[in-house]
Design an enzyme around this catalytic site. Sequence first.
Site, mmCIF file in Angstrom:
data_model
loop_
_atom_site.group_PDB
_atom_site.id
_atom_site.type_symbol
_atom_site.label_atom_id
_atom_site.label_comp_id
_atom_site.label_asym_id
_atom_site.label_seq_id
_atom_site.Cartn_x
_atom_site.Cartn_y
_atom_site.Cartn_z
ATOM 1 N N LYS A 73 -7.364 84.969 31.649
ATOM 2 C CA LYS A 73 -8.418 84.933 32.671
ATOM 3 C C LYS A 73 -8.251 86.005 33.750
ATOM 4 O O LYS A 73 -9.238 86.582 34.202
ATOM 5 C CB LYS A 73 -8.460 83.551 33.332
ATOM 6 C CG LYS A 73 -9.056 82.468 32.450
ATOM 7 C CD LYS A 73 -9.081 81.145 33.211
ATOM 8 C CE LYS A 73 -9.895 80.105 32.485
ATOM 9 N NZ LYS A 73 -10.089 78.884 33.282
ATOM 10 N N ASP A 109 -16.027 77.900 36.405
ATOM 11 C CA ASP A 109 -15.207 76.698 36.612
ATOM 12 C C ASP A 109 -15.580 75.946 37.899
ATOM 13 O O ASP A 109 -15.783 74.729 37.886
ATOM 14 C CB ASP A 109 -13.714 77.063 36.667
ATOM 15 C CG ASP A 109 -13.131 77.294 35.278
ATOM 16 O OD1 ASP A 109 -13.721 76.819 34.293
ATOM 17 O OD2 ASP A 109 -12.081 77.959 35.191
#
Length: 289
Positions: A73, A109
Amino acid sequence: MLVQLKNTTRKLCVIGDPVLHSKSPIIQNAMLSTLGLDYIYLAQLVPRGQARAWLEAARTAGYAGFNATMPHKTDLVPYMDALDEDARMYRAVNTVCIKNGEFYGYNTDGQGFLQMLSDAGLSVRDMRVAVLGAGGAAGAVALKLAQQGAAAVTVCNRTPEKAAALCAAAPEILRPAGFDPPSLRRAAESADLLVNGTSLGMGGAGGQFSDFSFLEALPAGAPVCDLIYFPQETELLRRARELGHPGLNGLGMLICQAIFALEHFTGVTAERAALRKAAEDALRAEGAL
Ligand code: NAP
């Protein structure tokens, strides 16, 4: 799950190392099939350190996009041609779209977490929140809460330096704290919402809280949210329920972040309830819930 492949079928995937545990292919293929879109979504092992090589491979192979999980990420960030505001804020991407050979990085997220709360009728504005953990998931939650007008967020973490580094991004809202029982108790005492963003309680090798007494300090009726979705009711949520606190597990966040990613990939916005049901049904059918 039966997926119809054609020569025109567009490719999507999740990359990670490891990746075979990922629920994203089940969730995304179920939603794509509900929408009748001509895409296939795969799980792609990309070894640690190979994010850049993967980007070239994905561009050459004509991928429409991909999701990223551990450990890629943050590694992907320097190679993006553009980043959305959340990806810049977290310095991490979980969704990449490839358009005309360029890489567009997003992070869904925090938005997924917020949507899960909103679906449960909770608004974070002026809320006081105790966040347990300062890793990727807890960090996204804490920063999103600060951005969305929470009054105060206490970040309790085992490694104090990580909590301090996270809180430095919004020092007027985020306050670092320890993970020992008195610190957890103090954070819970003044919280309107408690969020577990640690791996404690996760199925498999997640470990477990050694002391749950902080739950007794939580004001009556304050909701408890566990970002873990397997098991669906963690020991934390079970004990919170017995003390009369409404509970939320991480399934809503998992599915909502996937819906936002799907919107980026395909440009299609659909009714969320139908997509959520399709994803939950598919997870259940695959024994993943
Ligand atoms: P991560 O970056 O590795 O962070 C793990 C966190 O757990 C850190 O704060 C770590 O503290 C803490 N921790 C681990 N073992 C501990 C222990 N024995 N005692 C106290 N604290 C401990 O992992 P992540 O990606 O944030 O994932 C964390 C959890 O969130 C996982 O259970 C994952 O399944 C869940 N999650 C859910 C979603 C969703 O969509 N629902 C999305 C992402 C993650 P230190 O900093 O001290 O190591």
